[in-house]
Scaffold this motif. Structure first.
Motif, PDB file in Angstrom:
ATOM      1  N   VAL A 259      -3.461   5.129   1.429  1.00 19.59           N
ATOM      2  CA  VAL A 259      -4.425   5.739   0.498  1.00 19.59           C
ATOM      3  C   VAL A 259      -5.517   4.702   0.214  1.00 19.59           C
ATOM      4  O   VAL A 259      -5.271   3.492   0.349  1.00 19.59           O
ATOM      5  CB  VAL A 259      -3.755   6.202  -0.823  1.00 19.59           C
ATOM      6  N   PRO A 260      -6.710   5.164  -0.183  1.00 15.58           N
ATOM      7  CA  PRO A 260      -7.824   4.209  -0.323  1.00 15.58           C
ATOM      8  C   PRO A 260      -7.646   3.173  -1.447  1.00 15.58           C
ATOM      9  O   PRO A 260      -8.390   2.209  -1.499  1.00 15.58           O
ATOM     10  CB  PRO A 260      -9.017   5.115  -0.635  1.00 15.58           C
ATOM     11  N   ILE A 261      -6.689   3.378  -2.336  1.00 12.96           N
ATOM     12  CA  ILE A 261      -6.501   2.396  -3.428  1.00 12.96           C
ATOM     13  C   ILE A 261      -5.518   1.324  -2.931  1.00 12.96           C
ATOM     14  O   ILE A 261      -4.341   1.636  -2.699  1.00 12.96           O
ATOM     15  CB  ILE A 261      -5.940   3.069  -4.700  1.00 12.96           C
ATOM     16  N   PRO A 262      -5.963   0.071  -2.760  1.00 13.21           N
ATOM     17  CA  PRO A 262      -5.066  -0.970  -2.241  1.00 13.21           C
ATOM     18  C   PRO A 262      -3.893  -1.237  -3.198  1.00 13.21           C
ATOM     19  O   PRO A 262      -4.037  -1.128  -4.423  1.00 13.21           O
ATOM     20  CB  PRO A 262      -5.962  -2.218  -2.143  1.00 13.21           C
TER      21      PRO A 262
ATOM     22  N   ASP B 209       0.835  -1.215   0.000  1.00 20.18           N
ATOM     23  CA  ASP B 209       0.000   0.000   0.000  1.00 20.18           C
ATOM     24  C   ASP B 209       0.866   1.261   0.000  1.00 20.18           C
ATOM     25  O   ASP B 209       1.961   1.273   0.569  1.00 20.18           O
ATOM     26  CB  ASP B 209      -0.870   0.034   1.269  1.00 20.18           C
TER      27      ASP B 209
ATOM     28  N   ALA C 231      -0.925   7.497   2.834  1.00 19.61           N
ATOM     29  CA  ALA C 231      -1.377   8.880   2.710  1.00 19.61           C
ATOM     30  C   ALA C 231      -0.628   9.732   3.741  1.00 19.61           C
ATOM     31  O   ALA C 231      -0.197  10.834   3.458  1.00 19.61           O
ATOM     32  CB  ALA C 231      -2.877   8.977   2.954  1.00 19.61           C
TER      33      ALA C 231
ATOM     34  N   ILE D   3      -1.731   5.791   7.735  1.00 17.36           N
ATOM     35  CA  ILE D   3      -3.010   5.778   7.016  1.00 17.36           C
ATOM     36  C   ILE D   3      -2.703   5.534   5.536  1.00 17.36           C
ATOM     37  O   ILE D   3      -2.099   6.386   4.885  1.00 17.36           O
ATOM     38  CB  ILE D   3      -3.748   7.133   7.161  1.00 17.36           C
TER      39      ILE D   3
END
Lengths: 524, 79
Positions: free
Chosen positions: A297-300, A271, A274, A295
């Motif tokens: 980023v939302p894209i795996p 990953d 962020a 944290i």
């Protein structure tokens, strides 16, 4: 050199960093504000509207102040190369010579000639010739940046060269491999285009200040609209070129990428973070968790994609890069220990070559050259004391990278939002947004400087990636003399920056030329 | 307005562009003072007294310089 004082290296690096940071306060504003001035003058020439002439002249004045105060600050870096980094200067002489000579001859003369027309030529040359001069001045500044960035990119990825043991210099074998290396092209576009964003943020901030002071409403709104368009295009392109730069870093400088992400243990499908907070005092080889929290980023698996363009690909971490053994397209990765051994072989071969040359022993020369060529890719590792020396300052690189990215996201939102509210002049009544615009000026500088910290600190310990570390690049001089000149520069730069800010603030307070202001307001 | 002002048509006019420009400096005057002071400090003081070229000040020929750098680079025990 047997007993190179670490304080000499640290002070020389600090001096170079200070000079480069100060130089980079002036350059991005020249490139970014320059483009905006060109666009404004183009609109004036196309429409003939006097309000655009007034707008152009004001921003051109601020461009001139920045250009004048900043001019030649980069030459100090060349002084430092010759005095503090003489081994490096000699080692790279042939490679740096060509781009810097082109920069000096073509770009400098282009700027020096046409900037006079730009400032002295109003009403003395035709509108179109004046406009051409403005574009050529800014083009010359951009060309200057191109050649400097090519030279810098070569330090990150030394392509198109071969090492000559007779002269102990790197010699250019392929000019285009140097000039058009993927690292150089990405670096050029990313650096110049992100400078447009900084210039746009500057125009936005100053215009917002006028709105806050309830002055120059039409001028400010016109300037804001241009700044928002340039800034948005700049920030979108910076994201695209930044992705390209990060991909190149993953391919050519994997240790830098690992430091940018605080990635100690790599793997497949990694990953991208962020943000996160690193564990203080974390060192290579200890058992501490690298992060207090992180944290993604939302894209795996996005770091894997960014590094290799495949979501399930392997990305090595710092431990993996030190220990080696993972698969690469070129075979099993070497450990840093193995690279150090190969580097020592290469350095020993260079010494043998010199001895054989003096003794006129041709077979020994050939044999030494063969060993040197076989191991030259790891030449610089021979100067490292331990594998840990190959790791840059992880917290500094990690936080700089993430600050740059987060602020890049901030600007991606800021420009369209301000454009939206300026379109119907709602921004004139929105003090909070005006303040955000004003604060975006220092934030743009933080973003730009953070990018350079990632590029340069992330490259450590190398002056030239894998070939020459800073401890071998340094001159054998007295650390005290470097300390002295460090403080001389500190004073000189403080005076220059104070002068810049004082003159700039004074001219901003005066505002655009007041001739026909009332008519202009009515007209608009 | 443009028609009332003599436009540049020769190299001489171009030189006068510079001369007139410098003569009529207003806000640019302090900038030029700063530029000249800065260049003086950089080239006449810093370069001359504090930043001699390390190799050029010690060696005359390229052979001497490359021999010196070769010696420096092949002493591997730096620390």
């Amino acid at each position: 050199m047997n007993q190179i004082d670490m304080s000499l290296i640290d002070w020389s690096r600090a001096q170079f960093a200070l000079t480069a940071i100060v130089h980079w306060l002036f350059v991005p504003l020249t490139l970014g504000l320059g483009l905006i001035v060109c666009i404004m003058e183009s609109i004036y020439v196309k429409t003939g509207a006097e309000k655009w002439l007034r707008t152009t002249k004001f921003w051109m004045k601020l461009f001139g102040i920045n250009f004048a105060i900043g001019v030649a600050t980069g030459i100090i870096l060349e002084f430092e190369f010759g005095t503090n980094w003489s081994n490096y200067s000699w080692f790279v002489g042939d490679i740096f010579g060509a781009p810097l000579a082109i920069e000096g001859i073509v770009a400098f003369f282009l700027e020096a000639t046409f900037i006079a027309v730009m400032f002295f030529g109003w009403d003395k040359v035709s509108k179109k010739f004046h406009l051409a001069s403005t574009w050529l001045t800014v083009g010359g500044a951009t060309l200057s940046a191109l050649w400097i960035l090519i030279a810098n990119a070569w330090m990150q990825y030394p392509a198109g060269m071969s090492f000559n043991p007779d002269t102990v210099r790197s010699e250019m074998t392929d000019f285009w491999a140097v000039a058009l290396s993927p690292v150089a092209t990405n670096k050029f576009f990313h650096t110049v285009i992100s400078s447009w964003t900084l210039g746009a943020a500057f125009v936005l901030g100053v215009s917002a200040w006028f709105l806050l002071k309830k002055r120059e409403r039409t001028f400010s709104l016109d300037s804001i609209k241009i700044a928002c368009i340039v800034g948005f295009v700049g920030v979108v392109c910076s994201w695209v070129t930044g992705d390209g730069s990060a991909h190149q870093v993953a391919q050519k400088q994997p240790m830098k990428l690992a430091a940018m992400e605080g990635l100690y243990e790599g793997g497949t499908g990694v990953d991208l973070l962020a943000m996160g907070v690193l564990t203080p005092g974390k060192q290579y080889g200890d058992s501490k968790d690298p992060f207090i929290f992180k944290i993604p980023v939302p894209i795996p698996n996005f770091l894997s994609y960014l590094a290799n363009r495949q979501f399930d690909s392997y990305v090595p971490g710092i431990n993996n890069l030190v220990n080696g053994g993972y698969d690469t397209p070129q075979g099993k990765a070497l450990s840093i220990e193995e690279k150090i051994e190969r580097g020592k072989l290469a350095i020993g071969a260079l010494a043998d070559y010199s001895r054989a040359k003096k003794a006129n022993n041709e077979p020994a020369k050939v044999e030494a050259k063969k060993i040197l060529d076989e191991n030259f890719a790891h030449f610089g590792y021979g100067y490292l004391k331990s594998p840990a020396d190959a790791i840059p300052n992880v917290p500094l690189v990690f936080y700089s990278f993430h600050i740059m990215v987060i602020l890049g996201g901030f600007f991606l939102i800021l420009f369209p939002v301000v454009w939206f509210y300026s379109k119907k002049d709602k921004i004139s009544k929105m003090k909070w947004l005006q303040w955000i615009c004003i604060l975006s000026v220092p934030l743009a500088y933080v973003t730009s400087q953070a990018g350079w910290v990632v590029a340069e600190v992330g490259r450590q310990p190398w002056a030239i990636q894998d070939i020459l570390p800073v401890n071998a690049a340094i001159s054998n001089i007295n650390a005290a003399s470097v300390q002295l000149t460090f403080f001389v520069f500190l004073i000189l730069f403080a005076v220059l920056i104070t002068a810049e800010l004082k003159i700039m603030f004074k001219q901003i307070k005066i505002g655009p030329e007041n001739k026909d202001v009332k008519n202009e307001e009515k007209l608009s | 307005m443009e028609n009332s002002i003599k436009k540049i048509s020769s190299f001489r006019d171009f030189i006068y562009l510079y001369i007139d420009g410098f003569k009529n400096l207003t806000w640019g005057k302090p900038l030029w003072i700063i530029i000249l002071l800065k260049l003086f400090i950089m080239f006449a003081i810093l370069k001359v007294f504090f930043f001699p070229n390390f190799l050029n000040s010690r060696f005359d020929t390229n052979e001497e310089k490359s021999e010196y750098v070769s010696k420096e680079l092949t002493k591997t025990h730096i620390y």
